[in-house]
Design a protein around this motif. Structure first.
Motif, PDB file in Angstrom:
ATOM      1  N   CYS A   1     -61.475  16.949 -10.557  1.00  0.00           N
ATOM      2  CA  CYS A   1     -61.982  16.755  -9.198  1.00  0.00           C
ATOM      3  C   CYS A   1     -63.436  17.230  -9.172  1.00  0.00           C
ATOM      4  O   CYS A   1     -63.753  18.296  -9.708  1.00  0.00           O
ATOM      5  CB  CYS A   1     -61.145  17.545  -8.207  1.00  0.00           C
ATOM      6  SG  CYS A   1     -61.833  17.614  -6.532  1.00  0.00           S
TER       7      CYS A   1
ATOM      8  N   LYS B   1     -57.533  11.150 -12.935  1.00  0.00           N
ATOM      9  CA  LYS B   1     -56.489  11.629 -13.839  1.00  0.00           C
ATOM     10  C   LYS B   1     -56.698  11.027 -15.224  1.00  0.00           C
ATOM     11  O   LYS B   1     -56.964   9.831 -15.364  1.00  0.00           O
ATOM     12  CB  LYS B   1     -55.110  11.240 -13.308  1.00  0.00           C
ATOM     13  CG  LYS B   1     -53.951  11.782 -14.139  1.00  0.00           C
ATOM     14  CD  LYS B   1     -52.623  11.517 -13.446  1.00  0.00           C
ATOM     15  CE  LYS B   1     -51.468  12.141 -14.222  1.00  0.00           C
ATOM     16  NZ  LYS B   1     -50.170  11.948 -13.527  1.00  0.00           N
TER      17      LYS B   1
ATOM     18  N   ASN C   1     -56.550  21.831 -10.105  1.00  0.00           N
ATOM     19  CA  ASN C   1     -56.630  22.714  -8.944  1.00  0.00           C
ATOM     20  C   ASN C   1     -57.182  24.101  -9.279  1.00  0.00           C
ATOM     21  O   ASN C   1     -57.049  25.027  -8.483  1.00  0.00           O
ATOM     22  CB  ASN C   1     -55.256  22.868  -8.267  1.00  0.00           C
ATOM     23  CG  ASN C   1     -55.390  23.151  -6.781  1.00  0.00           C
ATOM     24  OD1 ASN C   1     -56.418  22.870  -6.173  1.00  0.00           O
ATOM     25  ND2 ASN C   1     -54.356  23.723  -6.187  1.00  0.00           N
TER      26      ASN C   1
ATOM     27  N   ARG D   1     -61.392  12.343  -7.394  1.00  0.00           N
ATOM     28  CA  ARG D   1     -60.323  12.871  -8.236  1.00  0.00           C
ATOM     29  C   ARG D   1     -59.896  11.808  -9.245  1.00  0.00           C
ATOM     30  O   ARG D   1     -59.605  10.668  -8.887  1.00  0.00           O
ATOM     31  CB  ARG D   1     -59.137  13.325  -7.384  1.00  0.00           C
ATOM     32  CG  ARG D   1     -59.553  14.368  -6.370  1.00  0.00           C
ATOM     33  CD  ARG D   1     -58.372  15.075  -5.761  1.00  0.00           C
ATOM     34  NE  ARG D   1     -57.311  14.180  -5.377  1.00  0.00           N
ATOM     35  CZ  ARG D   1     -56.068  14.576  -5.133  1.00  0.00           C
ATOM     36  NH1 ARG D   1     -55.757  15.822  -5.261  1.00  0.00           N
ATOM     37  NH2 ARG D   1     -55.148  13.706  -4.766  1.00  0.00           N
TER      38      ARG D   1
ATOM     39  N   MET E   1     -55.785  19.327  -3.797  1.00  0.00           N
ATOM     40  CA  MET E   1     -57.240  19.198  -3.745  1.00  0.00           C
ATOM     41  C   MET E   1     -57.723  18.254  -2.659  1.00  0.00           C
ATOM     42  O   MET E   1     -58.906  18.130  -2.451  1.00  0.00           O
ATOM     43  CB  MET E   1     -57.764  18.691  -5.081  1.00  0.00           C
ATOM     44  CG  MET E   1     -57.796  19.734  -6.141  1.00  0.00           C
ATOM     45  SD  MET E   1     -58.641  19.110  -7.557  1.00  0.00           S
ATOM     46  CE  MET E   1     -58.062  20.254  -8.772  1.00  0.00           C
TER      47      MET E   1
ATOM     48  N   ILE F   1     -56.078  16.579 -14.208  1.00  0.00           N
ATOM     49  CA  ILE F   1     -56.760  15.942 -13.082  1.00  0.00           C
ATOM     50  C   ILE F   1     -58.096  16.634 -12.848  1.00  0.00           C
ATOM     51  O   ILE F   1     -58.161  17.843 -12.655  1.00  0.00           O
ATOM     52  CB  ILE F   1     -55.902  15.967 -11.808  1.00  0.00           C
ATOM     53  CG1 ILE F   1     -54.725  15.013 -11.978  1.00  0.00           C
ATOM     54  CG2 ILE F   1     -56.723  15.573 -10.588  1.00  0.00           C
ATOM     55  CD1 ILE F   1     -53.862  14.870 -10.768  1.00  0.00           C
TER      56      ILE F   1
ATOM     57  N   LYS G   1     -64.445  14.582  -2.141  1.00  0.00           N
ATOM     58  CA  LYS G   1     -64.005  14.865  -3.502  1.00  0.00           C
ATOM     59  C   LYS G   1     -63.546  13.599  -4.228  1.00  0.00           C
ATOM     60  O   LYS G   1     -62.827  12.764  -3.681  1.00  0.00           O
ATOM     61  CB  LYS G   1     -62.882  15.903  -3.483  1.00  0.00           C
ATOM     62  CG  LYS G   1     -63.344  17.245  -2.922  1.00  0.00           C
ATOM     63  CD  LYS G   1     -62.290  18.323  -3.022  1.00  0.00           C
ATOM     64  CE  LYS G   1     -62.830  19.646  -2.485  1.00  0.00           C
ATOM     65  NZ  LYS G   1     -61.844  20.734  -2.565  1.00  0.00           N
TER      66      LYS G   1
END
Length: 541
Positions: free
Chosen positions: A139, A79, A154, A77, A200, A137, A75
């Motif tokens: 992902c 921000k 999430n 990720r 996550m 965020i 994953k």
């Protein structure tokens, strides 16, 4: 020296005997990624720790890459640390098989989409703008089957796009575009706020299985199937009136339960659809508003009526249930690749598709019927009231029904179908003892002056203000001269002529004026003053 040499093989053996699960997890924790230091757009500034990418000016020339390829299911990720209201559009993200070390930064185009995505080895798409808010965020990751999934804070958003070539190494690709001005990499072990999607990070077992190639699309589909089946108790808790089917049929339609044939939804559906009750209930996931396309499990016969109940609605989203037909067998579709966010896009496919998005937004508990009669009329009832003919379809083909559980419509249930073999009152208009609105197949009205485009706008009933989705019906048979010789609409004299009147076949209107004219009581073809039963948009090759 002897002790050193004697212990060395033992330590090597210990390393070899270390469980794969532990090695995979430890490797992931150590093997963090950063933005590539030199391969990026000329408006991008990379921080000294290479964890932040910031667009210095303008709205484009801000493509960045990862400094290493990613594993299947690993994953990424990011921000959103800075955003702006000064531009339109937001971040684009995806993958590439092109090693950034082999790319000249000066050769990078202004945009990832479509400049890079039109080239082989690049896949990217724009994030829905509502998700690109500061401190959110993002992902995303790629599955072994080439489908890319994503989540925000999430919350799983499902399939993003598909078709990625996973046979080669894949580097991360991000275009810090438009309103997104600065992004920062979030590592799996980095401290975050509870609302910043800290959960996550990959589970150790997921990482090990992903590395070994054991956690792939088949596992994901199996898990989705298990989730979709659910339990009867869970459905009963959510929909306490589900098992009042005999009462519903008797109270609203006046027919006995045993007169209906069973009909299920097809196993092919949008990414956000969950099936319940032996695939007679289709529910869209709670945090989503789209990707809710479903199909009947078999084609609908001529004069056969399908009964559908809306069992859950939500005030969180606009719009509602959409409906259509197709000659495409749903079992031949790849749900991850072929089913779009919006069912309207299905009409770009080569098969025969008709999508109608002008249904009145249904309320919870509403019971709907849809019937295709031998004349190709698709008739519609709501709570026993005849709503007339929605559209005209080609009955020479086998036609599956399409439902888009969209917007405010959260869940629907198929109650069953009524065969037309022994006479079906729903296939020819009014059912016994029930009133009707004016049908679109009403006979000719007395001649009326042809209204102007402005008059059409002013006189359109506010309850019908939304314009129906166009459908790619084949043009009706032409008899004699069917064109006016002009290229502009005969109503507004502004937009080009692109629609034909059914059944007369005169192609003399733009689609907007045609739809407005069709809604007028007594609306007639401007050429022959024949009754308008439908307006068909013509797509030229």
């Amino acid at each position: 020296m002897g002790n050193s040499s004697s212990t060395s093989p033992e330590r090597e053996s210990d390393r070899n005997d270390t469980p794969v699960l532990e090695n995979a997890y430890d490797s992931h924790r150590r093997n963090i990624w950063r933005f590539h230091p030199s391969c990026h757009g000329n408006n991008i500034s990379i921080s000294s720790d290479r964890q932040t990418a910031r667009r210095a000016e303008s709205f484009c020339n801000a493509i960045v890459f990862s400094d290493r390829p990613f594993r299947i299911q690993e994953k990424i990720r990011l921000k959103f640390t800075q955003t702006t209201d000064g531009w339109s559009g937001v971040i684009r993200f995806g993958f590439t098989t092109q090693d950034p070390n082999s790319i000249q930064a000066s050769s990078l185009p202004r945009y990832a989409c479509p400049d890079l995505t039109n080239l082989p080895g690049y896949w990217a798409k724009a994030l829905p703008e509502r998700y690109a808010e500061r401190n959110n965020i993002l992902c995303y990751y790629v599955r072994r089957d080439g489908s890319v999934c994503y989540s925000v804070n999430n919350e799983d958003k499902g399939l993003f796009f598909a078709g990625v070539d996973t046979s080669s190494p894949l580097w991360g690709l991000v275009d810090v575009y438009g309103n997104s001005t600065e992004i920062r990499i979030i590592d799996g072990d980095q401290e975050e706020d509870p609302n910043d999607a800290g959960a996550m990070a990959l589970d150790p077992s997921d990482i090990a299985l992903g590395r070994l190639g054991l956690l792939d699309s088949n596992n994901a589909l199996e898990n989705l199937t298990l989730e979709s089946e659910g339990t009867t108790d869970e459905v009963d808790d959510n929909y306490p009136n589900l098992h009042r089917l005999p009462d519903i049929l008797s109270d609203v339609w006046g027919i006995p339960r045993d007169s209906l044939q069973e009909m299920q939804f097809s196993t092919t559906s949008g990414a956000n659809v969950i099936f319940r009750e032996n695939r007679t209930v289709a529910k869209r996931r709670g945090n989503e508003f789209c990707k809710g396309v479903t199909f009947t499990s078999r084609p609908l016969e001529v004069d056969e009526t399908i009964f559908v109940q809306v069992i859950e609605v939500t005030p969180r989203y606009l719009g509602g249930l959409a409906f259509g037909v197709t000659s495409c067998d749903p079992q031949l579709l790849n749900a991850f690749i072929d089913l779009p966010d919006d069912s309207e896009s299905l009409m770009d496919r080569p098969e025969y598709w008709v999508i109608y998005k002008d249904l009145s937004v249904p309320d919870e508990g509403d019971q709907l019927t849809f019937t295709i009669n031998s004349e190709g009329e698709l008739r519609h009832h709501v709570n026993g009231v005849d709503k007339g003919v929605l559209i005209h379809v080609d009955v020479s083909q086998r036609l599956w029904l399409v439902f888009d559980v969209y917007g405010s419509t959260q869940a629907i249930r198929i109650l069953g179908t009524l065969s037309g073999r022994e006479g079906n009152p729903w296939s020819s208009g009014l059912s016994s003892g029930q009133s009707s609105e004016i049908s679109r197949s009403d006979p000719f009205f007395p001649p009326l002056p042809i209204p102007t485009a402005a008059e059409l706008e002013d006189n359109t009933d506010s309850s019908s203000a939304s314009v129906p989705t166009t459908h790619n019906l084949p043009p009706p048979p032409m008899v004699g001269t069917r064109t006016t010789g002009r290229s502009d609409c005969t109503i507004c004299y502004d937009r080009p002529t692109d629609s034909a009147v059914y059944p007369c076949g005169h192609m003399c209107l733009c689609h907007k004026c045609g739809q407005l004219l069709k809604r007028q009581r007594g609306g007639m073809c401007p050429i022959c003053r024949g009754a308008i039963r439908d307006i068909i948009k013509i797509f030229k090759a």
